[in-house]
Write an enzyme that holds these catalytic residues in place. Structure first.
Site, PDB file in Angstrom:
ATOM      1  N   MET A  70       0.333  -1.351  -0.132  1.00  8.44           N
ATOM      2  CA  MET A  70      -0.508  -0.378   0.222  1.00  8.44           C
ATOM      3  C   MET A  70       0.396   1.110  -0.242  1.00  8.44           C
ATOM      4  SD  MET A  70      -2.990  -1.064  -0.788  1.00  8.44           S
ATOM      5  CE  MET A  70      -3.267  -3.140   0.024  1.00  8.44           C
ATOM      6  N   CYS A  71       1.998   1.360   0.103  1.00 11.21           N
ATOM      7  CA  CYS A  71       3.113   2.303  -0.444  1.00 11.21           C
ATOM      8  C   CYS A  71       3.455   2.852  -1.611  1.00 11.21           C
ATOM      9  CB  CYS A  71       4.621   1.701  -0.140  1.00 11.21           C
ATOM     10  SG  CYS A  71       5.073   2.873   0.972  1.00 11.21           S
ATOM     11  N   HIS A  72       3.090   4.727  -1.599  1.00 12.45           N
ATOM     12  CA  HIS A  72       2.991   5.164  -3.332  1.00 12.45           C
ATOM     13  C   HIS A  72       4.839   5.366  -2.908  1.00 12.45           C
ATOM     14  CE1 HIS A  72      -0.704   7.043  -0.991  1.00 12.45           C
ATOM     15  NE2 HIS A  72      -1.078   6.734  -2.372  1.00 12.45           N
ATOM     16  N   ASP A  81      23.759 -10.692   6.014  1.00  7.17           N
ATOM     17  CA  ASP A  81      23.919 -11.722   5.122  1.00  7.17           C
ATOM     18  C   ASP A  81      25.719 -11.249   4.310  1.00  7.17           C
ATOM     19  OD1 ASP A  81      23.899 -13.383   2.180  1.00  7.17           O
ATOM     20  OD2 ASP A  81      24.390 -11.106   1.187  1.00  7.17           O
TER      21      ASP A  81
END
Length: 160
Positions: free
Chosen positions: A76-78, A128
């Site tokens: 839902m991020c713009h 990592d």
């Protein structure tokens, strides 16, 4: 606390919030997270003697890239045109690496998610690159420290 959840439509289904009516303002968000590790691992990071390369240089680029691609990760991020991303590293000289991300834009919605995503990606990159040295590193304490701009005003975590 906001009185209603804006990411749901009148049917109770997820939606991307419409920000077209909002004014564009300068916005800044700062987030932080920590990676706890053995003193030897932190020493190798600081000495740039990890076989995969300069851990902090790679983590910095990963954090910047993640901030720029946050809308690809968070549904839902713009998508936002970021005007600045800065990733900083500090350590306690013993066993903890602190990662801080500051993200800026001039836009209709804030950059809190971008700052949090940047910290998370940088921390995951540290893991990592160092997992061959130590698999039990702990990524944690990822939080928003402060944000400025927008309708909801400024936010600063206590003690910041």
């Amino acid at each position: 606390m906001e009185e209603s959840l804006t990411h749901f439509n009148d049917q109770g289904r997820a939606r991307m919030v419409d920000v077209s009516y909002k004014e564009a303002t300068a916005r800044v968000a700062v987030a932080q997270g920590k990676v706890t590790m053995a003193p030897e691992t932190l020493s190798r990071i600081r000495d740039r003697s990890v076989s995969k390369g300069d851990v902090l240089a790679v983590a910095q680029i990963a954090g910047i890239q993640a901030a720029k691609r946050t809308s690809d990760w968070i549904p839902m991020c713009h998508p936002l045109p970021l005007t600045g991303v800065d990733i900083r590293f500090d350590d306690n000289g013993k066993d903890t690496l602190t990662i801080t991300a500051e993200v800026k834009t001039t836009g209709k919605t804030g950059v809190e998610m971008e700052a949090l995503t940047a910290v998370s990606a940088a921390a995951l990159t540290v893991y990592d690159m160092c997992k061959a040295l130590q698999k039990d590193m702990v990524i944690g304490s990822v939080s928003l420290l402060r944000k400025t701009g927008g309708k909801s005003g400024d936010y600063v975590i206590s003690g910041e």
